[in-house]
Scaffold this motif. Structure first.
Motif, mmCIF file in Angstrom:
data_model
loop_
_atom_site.group_PDB
_atom_site.id
_atom_site.type_symbol
_atom_site.label_atom_id
_atom_site.label_comp_id
_atom_site.label_asym_id
_atom_site.label_seq_id
_atom_site.Cartn_x
_atom_site.Cartn_y
_atom_site.Cartn_z
ATOM 1 N N PHE A 18 -26.400 -78.497 -25.087
ATOM 2 C CA PHE A 18 -25.409 -77.764 -25.868
ATOM 3 C C PHE A 18 -24.196 -78.654 -26.054
ATOM 4 O O PHE A 18 -23.484 -78.912 -25.091
ATOM 5 C CB PHE A 18 -24.995 -76.490 -25.137
ATOM 6 N N ALA A 23 -28.801 -79.033 -20.671
ATOM 7 C CA ALA A 23 -29.229 -77.858 -19.922
ATOM 8 C C ALA A 23 -30.628 -78.086 -19.367
ATOM 9 O O ALA A 23 -30.950 -77.661 -18.260
ATOM 10 C CB ALA A 23 -29.210 -76.626 -20.822
ATOM 11 N N ASN A 43 -28.433 -71.731 -9.436
ATOM 12 C CA ASN A 43 -27.711 -71.270 -10.624
ATOM 13 C C ASN A 43 -27.384 -72.446 -11.525
ATOM 14 O O ASN A 43 -27.005 -73.506 -11.053
ATOM 15 C CB ASN A 43 -26.396 -70.587 -10.228
ATOM 16 N N GLY A 44 -27.577 -72.230 -12.820
ATOM 17 C CA GLY A 44 -27.265 -73.286 -13.775
ATOM 18 C C GLY A 44 -28.323 -74.369 -13.864
ATOM 19 O O GLY A 44 -28.128 -75.378 -14.535
ATOM 20 N N ALA A 45 -29.473 -74.144 -13.231
ATOM 21 C CA ALA A 45 -30.514 -75.166 -13.219
ATOM 22 C C ALA A 45 -31.192 -75.307 -14.575
ATOM 23 O O ALA A 45 -31.854 -76.304 -14.846
ATOM 24 C CB ALA A 45 -31.551 -74.836 -12.154
ATOM 25 N N GLY A 46 -31.058 -74.307 -15.423
ATOM 26 C CA GLY A 46 -31.670 -74.374 -16.741
ATOM 27 C C GLY A 46 -32.872 -73.454 -16.913
ATOM 28 O O GLY A 46 -33.609 -73.575 -17.896
ATOM 29 N N LYS A 47 -33.027 -72.516 -15.999
ATOM 30 C CA LYS A 47 -34.191 -71.620 -16.052
ATOM 31 C C LYS A 47 -34.157 -70.729 -17.284
ATOM 32 O O LYS A 47 -35.130 -70.653 -18.037
ATOM 33 C CB LYS A 47 -34.240 -70.744 -14.778
ATOM 34 N N SER A 48 -33.033 -70.063 -17.478
ATOM 35 C CA SER A 48 -32.938 -69.168 -18.646
ATOM 36 C C SER A 48 -33.048 -69.955 -19.940
ATOM 37 O O SER A 48 -33.685 -69.505 -20.900
ATOM 38 C CB SER A 48 -31.613 -68.402 -18.627
ATOM 39 N N SER A 49 -32.435 -71.124 -19.963
ATOM 40 C CA SER A 49 -32.507 -71.946 -21.172
ATOM 41 C C SER A 49 -33.955 -72.262 -21.514
ATOM 42 O O SER A 49 -34.358 -72.213 -22.682
ATOM 43 C CB SER A 49 -31.735 -73.245 -20.979
ATOM 44 N N TYR A 58 -33.628 -70.485 -28.330
ATOM 45 C CA TYR A 58 -33.023 -71.816 -28.458
ATOM 46 C C TYR A 58 -34.063 -72.785 -29.014
ATOM 47 O O TYR A 58 -35.244 -72.685 -28.681
ATOM 48 C CB TYR A 58 -32.560 -72.362 -27.099
ATOM 49 N N GLN A 90 -31.869 -61.741 -18.890
ATOM 50 C CA GLN A 90 -31.136 -61.730 -17.625
ATOM 51 C C GLN A 90 -30.054 -60.647 -17.639
ATOM 52 O O GLN A 90 -29.925 -59.875 -16.702
ATOM 53 C CB GLN A 90 -30.501 -63.100 -17.398
ATOM 54 N N HIS A 215 -34.734 -65.285 -7.962
ATOM 55 C CA HIS A 215 -34.007 -66.006 -6.916
ATOM 56 C C HIS A 215 -34.520 -65.686 -5.520
ATOM 57 O O HIS A 215 -34.400 -66.492 -4.608
ATOM 58 C CB HIS A 215 -32.505 -65.701 -6.992
HETATM 59 N N1 LIG Z 1 -25.581 -70.829 -25.070
HETATM 60 C C1 LIG Z 1 -25.110 -71.806 -24.268
HETATM 61 N N2 LIG Z 1 -24.079 -72.561 -24.671
HETATM 62 C C2 LIG Z 1 -23.586 -73.552 -23.885
HETATM 63 N N3 LIG Z 1 -24.091 -73.858 -22.681
HETATM 64 C C3 LIG Z 1 -25.117 -73.136 -22.215
HETATM 65 C C4 LIG Z 1 -25.681 -72.067 -22.985
HETATM 66 N N4 LIG Z 1 -26.698 -71.508 -22.283
HETATM 67 C C5 LIG Z 1 -26.752 -72.201 -21.132
HETATM 68 N N5 LIG Z 1 -25.817 -73.161 -21.083
HETATM 69 C C6 LIG Z 1 -25.599 -74.117 -19.995
HETATM 70 O O1 LIG Z 1 -26.846 -74.660 -19.650
HETATM 71 C C7 LIG Z 1 -26.967 -74.799 -18.254
HETATM 72 C C8 LIG Z 1 -28.182 -74.046 -17.767
HETATM 73 O O2 LIG Z 1 -27.937 -72.646 -17.911
HETATM 74 P P1 LIG Z 1 -29.058 -71.552 -17.665
HETATM 75 O O3 LIG Z 1 -28.475 -70.237 -18.069
HETATM 76 O O4 LIG Z 1 -30.290 -71.961 -18.308
HETATM 77 O O5 LIG Z 1 -29.212 -71.595 -16.090
HETATM 78 P P2 LIG Z 1 -30.061 -70.665 -15.131
HETATM 79 O O6 LIG Z 1 -30.942 -71.555 -14.362
HETATM 80 O O7 LIG Z 1 -30.676 -69.572 -15.855
HETATM 81 O O8 LIG Z 1 -28.928 -70.123 -14.159
HETATM 82 P P3 LIG Z 1 -28.763 -68.675 -13.476
HETATM 83 O O9 LIG Z 1 -29.608 -68.675 -12.269
HETATM 84 O O10 LIG Z 1 -27.303 -68.639 -13.156
HETATM 85 O O11 LIG Z 1 -29.150 -67.682 -14.478
HETATM 86 C C9 LIG Z 1 -25.672 -74.277 -17.642
HETATM 87 O O12 LIG Z 1 -24.842 -75.391 -17.366
HETATM 88 C C10 LIG Z 1 -25.085 -73.433 -18.733
HETATM 89 O O13 LIG Z 1 -23.689 -73.443 -18.674
#
Ligand SMILES: Nc1ncnc2c1ncn2[C@@H]1O[C@H](COP(=O)(O)OP(=O)(O)OP(=O)(O)O)[C@@H](O)[C@H]1O
Ligand SMILES: [Mg+2]
Lengths: 260, 355
Positions: A18, A23, A43-49, A58, A90, A215
């Motif tokens: 991004f 991500a 958290n923030g590992a990129g799972k949701s992405s 995306y 989520q 988690h």
């Molecule tokens: N729409 C977006 N715009 C900008 N940055 C994003 C966006 N979505 C995710 N990110 C960034 O991408 C990285 C991965 O985020 P992601 O939500 O995939 O993590 P996650 O593993 O799902 O975390 P969590 O366990 O907190 O849900 C993070 O640094 C987040 O800030």
């Protein structure tokens, strides 16, 4: 499962950033038909992405997504739905102004065959169509034991039930692949047990392939056939639950997270 | 309580999906229909028809049109009057260009033209939302008004832009009397309400609400967002177009752009805000409120304040009271009259118990 069967879902070299913030970096893994695959990581590992990449919310800058034998540079949400991918979010993404039943019925929209004119005049395919969709929705409602709240606006339901309705909306589409983003987050122990039960039943009874983010390591170990571990957007583990748990990188990543 | 609903359980999905689930509701509806078609035409006087019932019906229909777009599909619009104007002028022009075209068919054709224009102005909704969409529909409002006044072709070269509506003939019958105009209006408005009520409870209606409530989730479950929004614009504008034709043909008796200015758009918006967004019944309630309140106020102020205030002041006072009432109402019941009605019913059901 024999080695020759092609995986249902196969990601290769997926990278997503991004505005320069990475991500997901060069991730690839396979999900076999019929398995429950858990995506874990801090958290923030990129799972949701990554989940968002799989169903087209995306579009990755690099990589390839192969689903049900068809390879694509990127998915589109509509295309993913048509191909048989359903999901939950989520942060619950229900239609707040609509009843439980209507929310679940929206999950059937791709199965609807009647035109809007037929629907307006209640003629032709519209009547039978509506009854057919309603019957499927009722099956889902019975399966998830939501009968008591059929006509309740979802905005009025407690959090745990909303999560269940969202699962119901995804199930109503009768998906081939179900993506669940933290389906048990914020639930108490009893609710978690119930939700795990539902997920296992969906997998066993309907043969639905499931990719879920979770988690709670206990739940992951119990539920999944396959675990993929992410950390800082990279894959650091991929395999059977017990084997993955023993990997030093995984232990380090998890211990690292516990420290702060 | 004047009706009970005990023991009425739906045994089939089709029954459960009905708009009116209880026999009491259906009986009330039939009674209302009997009243509207069988009794009112004979006992009503010209004032009732021309000043109350006809505008009430037409504005209810206009409210319905906007409510489908805004209340159900979540797309804000201030262009309602523009689509009404397109409907009115298109019906009129078609009547003129194709002599012998049945009146009802020309209403439908006017609606279709309005729908096409609605789709064009709905195209930006794919990219823009909320306030910005409101501004783009405002552009529709000003553009259409400008177009209809600028080019004399639309009003057949009439200098004033005001044209007299053609006689109201349906299958050889003249519906030109006040009672006839009322019946004609009613017969056009009610079927459209039935169709809309069907639609909002079907797949398209659910898709509209899904797009309204959360469009990313809607896209993810496979709802085609653009198509769904454009259908909302088309169907909404069709209904507004027919309402515009009725406004010109059966209410005013003239076709003129100034009857469809921005204040008319606001009036339609007030109807759905007061009546209830995402409610079919609410359109009738909101329109009744808008039509009746000024009348009630003028009667009240006429009896209480006559002689005390000059007539011009009286009119201003009415506007102020109207505005204050609307604001108070929005604070007390932001979900509109339809919700208020539901609340009364829920309480009446439990009466005399308090909880
Ligand atoms: N729409 C977006 N715009 C900008 N940055 C994003 C966006 N979505 C995710 N990110 C960034 O991408 C990285 C991965 O985020 P992601 O939500 O995939 O993590 P996650 O593993 O799902 O975390 P969590 O366990 O907190 O849900 C993070 O640094 C987040 O800030
Ligand atoms: Mg996440």
């Amino acid at each position: 499962m024999s080695e020759t069967v092609a995986p249902l879902l196969s990601l290769s070299h997926i990278s997503l950033s991004f505005k320069g913030v990475k991500a997901v970096t060069d991730i690839g893994f396979d999900v076999a038909e019929g398995e429950i695959c858990a995506l874990i990581g801090p958290n923030g590992a990129g799972k949701s992405s990554l989940l968002n990449v799989i169903n087209g919310v995306y579009q990755p800058q690099q990589g390839e997504i192969r689903f049900a034998g068809r390879a694509r540079r990127a998915m589109q949400p509509h295309e993913a739905a048509v191909a048989g991918i359903a999901r939950t979010f989520q942060n619950i993404a229900l239609f707040k102004g609509m009843s439980v039943l209507d929310n679940i019925l929206t999950g059937r929209n791709l199965a609807s065959r009647s035109s809007w004119l037929e629907q307006a005049f209640r003629v032709g395919r519209a009547v039978a169509d509506e009854e057919a969709q309603r019957a499927v929705a009722e099956e889902v409602i019975a399966f998830l034991r939501l009968q008591a709240w059929r006509h309740t606006p979802v905005g009025q339901l407690p959090y745990g039930l909303q999560k269940r309705v969202e699962l119901g909306r995804a199930l109503a589409a009768r998906p081939r692949l179900l993506l669940l983003d933290e389906p048990m987050a914020g639930m108490n122990r009893e609710e978690k047990r119930e939700m795990s039960q539902f997920i296992r039943e969906v997998n066993q009874v309907f043969g639905t392939t499931i990719v879920l983010i979770e988690h709670d390591i206990g739940v992951v170990m119990e539920l999944s056939d396959h675990v993929v571990v992410l950390d800082y957007g990279r894959k650091i583990g991929d395999g059977e639950p017990e084997a993955v748990r023993a990997l030093p990188e995984v232990i380090a990543a998890y211990l690292g997270q516990q420290r702060h | 309580m004047f009706y009970q609903e005990s023991g009425q359980f739906s045994t089939r999905y089709r029954q459960d999906g009905r708009a009116l689930r209880l026999w009491q509701q259906r009986a009330a509806l039939w009674a209302l229909l009997l009243l509207a078609f069988g009794l009112l035409p004979f006992i009503g006087n010209d004032y009732w028809f021309s000043a109350i019932l006809i505008p009430f019906l037409v504005l209810s229909l206009a409210g319905l049109g906007l409510n489908l777009l805004t209340g159900y599909a979540g797309q804000l619009s201030l262009g309602s009057a523009a689509f009404m104007a397109v409907g009115a002028f298109a019906s009129y022009k078609l009547q003129f260009l194709l002599p012998g075209l049945p009146l009802l068919l020309s209403f439908v054709a006017g609606g279709v033209v309005a729908a096409a224009v609605g789709v064009v102005f709905g195209l930006p909704s794919l990219r823009i939302k909320g306030f910005y969409l409101l501004v783009s529909t405002l552009a529709a409002q000003f553009f259409v008004e400008w177009l209809l006044t600028k080019f004399a072709w639309f009003s057949n070269g009439n200098e004033s832009g005001v044209i007299t509506a053609p006689p109201l003939l349906v299958a050889g019958h003249d519906f030109g009397s006040p009672a006839g105009r009322y019946l004609l209006t009613l017969s056009v408005v009610l079927p459209l309400f039935v169709l809309a009520a069907n639609l909002v409870r079907s797949s398209l209606g659910r898709n509209w609400m899904a797009v309204r409530d959360m469009d990313t989730a809607a896209a993810v479950i496979g709802i085609p967002i653009l198509r769904t929004k454009l259908l909302a614009f088309a169907i909404s504008s069709f209904i507004l177009g027919v309402a515009g034709s009725l406004w010109a043909f059966t209410y005013l008796g003239t076709v003129e752009p100034h009857g469809f200015d921005l204040s008319r758009s606001f009036q339609v918006l007030f109807i759905i805000i007061l009546g209830g967004m995402g409610s079919i019944l609410g359109n009738f309630l909101g329109a009744a409120f808008i039509v009746l309140l000024p009348i009630v106020l003028s009667i009240l102020s006429g009896t209480l304040l006559s002689g005390v205030l000059p007539a011009g002041q009286l009119e201003n006072l009415q506007k102020i009271i109207f505005g204050v009432l609307i604001i108070l109402f929005l604070i007390k019941e932001p979900d509109g009259l339809a919700r208020l009605w539901q609340g009364w019913r829920a309480r009446a059901r439990l009466w005399p118990l308090r909880f």
